[in-house]
Design an enzyme around this catalytic site. Structure first.
Site, PDB file in Angstrom:
ATOM      1  N   ALA A 125       0.806  -1.225   0.000  1.00 24.73           N
ATOM      2  CA  ALA A 125       0.000   0.000   0.000  1.00 24.73           C
ATOM      3  C   ALA A 125       0.839   1.273   0.000  1.00 24.73           C
ATOM      4  O   ALA A 125       0.347   2.325   0.396  1.00 24.73           O
ATOM      5  CB  ALA A 125      -0.916  -0.045   1.219  1.00 24.73           C
ATOM      6  N   ASN A 193       2.659  -3.917   7.493  1.00 22.50           N
ATOM      7  CA  ASN A 193       3.433  -4.661   6.486  1.00 22.50           C
ATOM      8  C   ASN A 193       4.268  -3.708   5.634  1.00 22.50           C
ATOM      9  O   ASN A 193       5.354  -4.055   5.172  1.00 22.50           O
ATOM     10  CB  ASN A 193       2.484  -5.447   5.583  1.00 22.50           C
ATOM     11  CG  ASN A 193       1.824  -6.579   6.335  1.00 22.50           C
ATOM     12  OD1 ASN A 193       2.477  -7.525   6.713  1.00 22.50           O
ATOM     13  ND2 ASN A 193       0.536  -6.447   6.580  1.00 22.50           N
ATOM     14  N   HIS A 223       0.063   6.747   4.102  1.00 25.50           N
ATOM     15  CA  HIS A 223       1.474   6.441   4.358  1.00 25.50           C
ATOM     16  C   HIS A 223       2.338   7.524   3.732  1.00 25.50           C
ATOM     17  O   HIS A 223       2.269   7.741   2.516  1.00 25.50           O
ATOM     18  CB  HIS A 223       1.864   5.094   3.757  1.00 25.50           C
ATOM     19  CG  HIS A 223       1.043   3.940   4.270  1.00 25.50           C
ATOM     20  ND1 HIS A 223       1.112   3.507   5.574  1.00 25.50           N
ATOM     21  CD2 HIS A 223       0.144   3.149   3.660  1.00 25.50           C
ATOM     22  CE1 HIS A 223       0.288   2.487   5.732  1.00 25.50           C
ATOM     23  NE2 HIS A 223      -0.318   2.256   4.585  1.00 25.50           N
TER      24      HIS A 223
HETATM   25  N1  NAD Z   1       1.812  -6.212   2.065  1.00 22.70           N
HETATM   26  C1  NAD Z   1       0.836  -5.350   2.274  1.00 22.70           C
HETATM   27  O1  NAD Z   1       0.906  -4.177   1.927  1.00 22.70           O
HETATM   28  C2  NAD Z   1      -0.424  -5.818   2.959  1.00 22.70           C
HETATM   29  C3  NAD Z   1      -1.551  -5.004   2.942  1.00 22.70           C
HETATM   30  C4  NAD Z   1      -2.692  -5.463   3.563  1.00 22.70           C
HETATM   31  C5  NAD Z   1      -2.697  -6.671   4.225  1.00 22.70           C
HETATM   32  N2  NAD Z   1      -1.580  -7.428   4.255  1.00 22.70           N
HETATM   33  C6  NAD Z   1      -1.548  -8.714   4.972  1.00 22.70           C
HETATM   34  O2  NAD Z   1      -2.036  -9.736   4.134  1.00 22.70           O
HETATM   35  C7  NAD Z   1      -2.694 -10.731   4.927  1.00 22.70           C
HETATM   36  C8  NAD Z   1      -4.096 -10.998   4.354  1.00 22.70           C
HETATM   37  O3  NAD Z   1      -4.851  -9.808   4.434  1.00 22.70           O
HETATM   38  P1  NAD Z   1      -6.445  -9.857   4.211  1.00 22.70           P
HETATM   39  O4  NAD Z   1      -6.920  -8.450   4.211  1.00 22.70           O
HETATM   40  O5  NAD Z   1      -6.771 -10.742   3.089  1.00 22.70           O
HETATM   41  O6  NAD Z   1      -6.885 -10.554   5.597  1.00 22.70           O
HETATM   42  P2  NAD Z   1      -8.258 -11.317   5.890  1.00 22.70           P
HETATM   43  O7  NAD Z   1      -8.383 -11.351   7.368  1.00 22.70           O
HETATM   44  O8  NAD Z   1      -9.375 -10.751   5.091  1.00 22.70           O
HETATM   45  O9  NAD Z   1      -7.980 -12.807   5.357  1.00 22.70           O
HETATM   46  C9  NAD Z   1      -6.996 -13.649   5.885  1.00 22.70           C
HETATM   47  C10 NAD Z   1      -7.464 -15.090   5.694  1.00 22.70           C
HETATM   48  O10 NAD Z   1      -6.362 -15.948   6.004  1.00 22.70           O
HETATM   49  C11 NAD Z   1      -6.853 -17.044   6.782  1.00 22.70           C
HETATM   50  N3  NAD Z   1      -5.715 -17.555   7.568  1.00 22.70           N
HETATM   51  C12 NAD Z   1      -5.185 -17.048   8.689  1.00 22.70           C
HETATM   52  N4  NAD Z   1      -4.139 -17.800   9.100  1.00 22.70           N
HETATM   53  C13 NAD Z   1      -4.025 -18.832   8.210  1.00 22.70           C
HETATM   54  C14 NAD Z   1      -3.136 -19.934   8.073  1.00 22.70           C
HETATM   55  N5  NAD Z   1      -2.163 -20.146   8.957  1.00 22.70           N
HETATM   56  N6  NAD Z   1      -3.320 -20.791   7.043  1.00 22.70           N
HETATM   57  C15 NAD Z   1      -4.319 -20.594   6.148  1.00 22.70           C
HETATM   58  N7  NAD Z   1      -5.193 -19.547   6.209  1.00 22.70           N
HETATM   59  C16 NAD Z   1      -5.039 -18.678   7.223  1.00 22.70           C
HETATM   60  C17 NAD Z   1      -7.984 -16.468   7.606  1.00 22.70           C
HETATM   61  O11 NAD Z   1      -8.888 -17.477   8.024  1.00 22.70           O
HETATM   62  C18 NAD Z   1      -8.620 -15.493   6.600  1.00 22.70           C
HETATM   63  O12 NAD Z   1      -9.631 -16.107   5.833  1.00 22.70           O
HETATM   64  C19 NAD Z   1      -2.720 -10.202   6.366  1.00 22.70           C
HETATM   65  O13 NAD Z   1      -1.688 -10.809   7.127  1.00 22.70           O
HETATM   66  C20 NAD Z   1      -2.443  -8.727   6.205  1.00 22.70           C
HETATM   67  O14 NAD Z   1      -1.761  -8.170   7.321  1.00 22.70           O
HETATM   68  C21 NAD Z   1      -0.458  -7.030   3.617  1.00 22.70           C
END
Ligand code: NAD
Length: 272
Positions: A125, A193, A223
């Site tokens: 992001a 992140n 950000h």
């Molecule tokens: N890199 C970036 O800029 C950025 C931006 C936003 C979010 N993220 C990260 O990406 C990830 C996903 O974000 P999101 O918005 O889709 O979250 P979300 O909560 O909508 O979805 C996450 C999914 O992963 C599942 N999950 C959790 N632990 C698991 C595991 N060990 N094995 C399998 N499935 C598992 C959960 O049940 C859920 O369905 C988060 O960790 C978030 O912090 C990164």
């Protein structure tokens, strides 16, 4: 050209959006092979929404075996183990929960090198990662990221609870945290992140500075990044629209992962 088999771990906001994009935008180059979520309802619900039916794996190992590229979109708690398992089985991996891999990043890089595989880390992001990567070829002196979010965006963060901060009582801009990226990703792993990505692209987690502000005036995740380098000073500001399925996630993070897929498949590569 053989199609690349892609498996997605985590069927939430990011995993769901990426699954749809792979089917819609990369049909010629890739096949969505498998989905896995620890919450089986989530994977079942996502499969129902998709036009094609990927296999729903009952465990991570099953998904990894079926895929050439594993996309982690699960959680900071699990991203290191997911990336390590994928690389150990000689698969490429894209990591979204970057906060979870910064501490063990050297180990993952060595494993990727040994097995001749790649770790893809989308910019997420923020804007400025391209310039930071280029500036880092020379000398970078200082990198600071200031993240401003609505107090509601920090709901459930244990650091907030431990500090006794009542998010509902924040009426003006309040600094929640100021320190190194190392501590920021430890305390705010689901929120920050971007600081992890910035650290990996630039000065590392000990030397990258992070400020986190709660502001009741904002509805977007903002950000701001300041970079001082021998190539010049860089300042970027990204005002993110939130993902409709998860207000903690910025929509640009999803698009940035799709842009990385485009980079993998398309013949022209633009940007650093
Ligand atoms: N890199 C970036 O800029 C950025 C931006 C936003 C979010 N993220 C990260 O990406 C990830 C996903 O974000 P999101 O918005 O889709 O979250 P979300 O909560 O909508 O979805 C996450 C999914 O992963 C599942 N999950 C959790 N632990 C698991 C595991 N060990 N094995 C399998 N499935 C598992 C959960 O049940 C859920 O369905 C988060 O960790 C978030 O912090 C990164």
């Amino acid at each position: 050209m053989n199609k690349l088999n892609i498996g997605i771990v985590g069927c939430g906001a990011i995993g769901g959006s990426l699954a749809k994009a792979i089917i819609k935008d990369f049909a010629k180059e890739a096949r969505l092979t498998a989905l896995y979520d620890i919450d089986t309802l989530k994977s079942a619900m996502l499969v129902k929404k998709l036009k094609i039916r990927p296999i729903v794996s009952i465990d991570l190992g099953g998904l990894i075996r079926r895929s050439d590229l594993i996309i982690e979109a699960a959680s900071a708690k699990s991203s290191f183990a997911i990336a390590k398992s994928a690389l150990a089985l000689k698969k490429n991996v894209m990591v979204m929960s970057v906060g979870g891999i910064v501490q063990g990043f050297n180990l993952l890089s060595k494993l990727a090198f040994k097995n001749n595989r790649k770790i893809y880390i989308p910019s997420g992001a923020i804007s400025g990662v391209d310039a930071l990567k280029a500036a880092s070829i020379g000398r970078v002196k200082n990198v600071t990221i200031t993240t401003t979010k609505n107090p509601l965006g920090f709901k459930g963060v244990s650091y907030i609870k431990d500090k006794g901060i009542d998010l509902s009582r924040i009426k003006k801009d309040t600094i929640l945290f100021s320190g190194s990226a190392k501590d920021a990703v430890r305390y705010f792993s689901q929120n920050i992140n971007v600081a992890a990505v910035l650290s990996l692209a630039g000065l590392g987690i000990n030397k990258t500075n992070v400020k986190i502000i709660a502001s009741p005036q904002v509805s977007k995740n903002i950000h701001e990044i300041k970079i001082e380098s021998h190539a010049g000073n860089i300042f970027t500001r990204t005002e993110n629209i939130l993902h409709p399925d998860n207000p903690k996630t910025s929509y640009l993070a999803v698009l940035s992962a799709i842009a990385v897929l485009k980079r993998i498949f398309k013949p022209v590569v633009i940007g650093t």
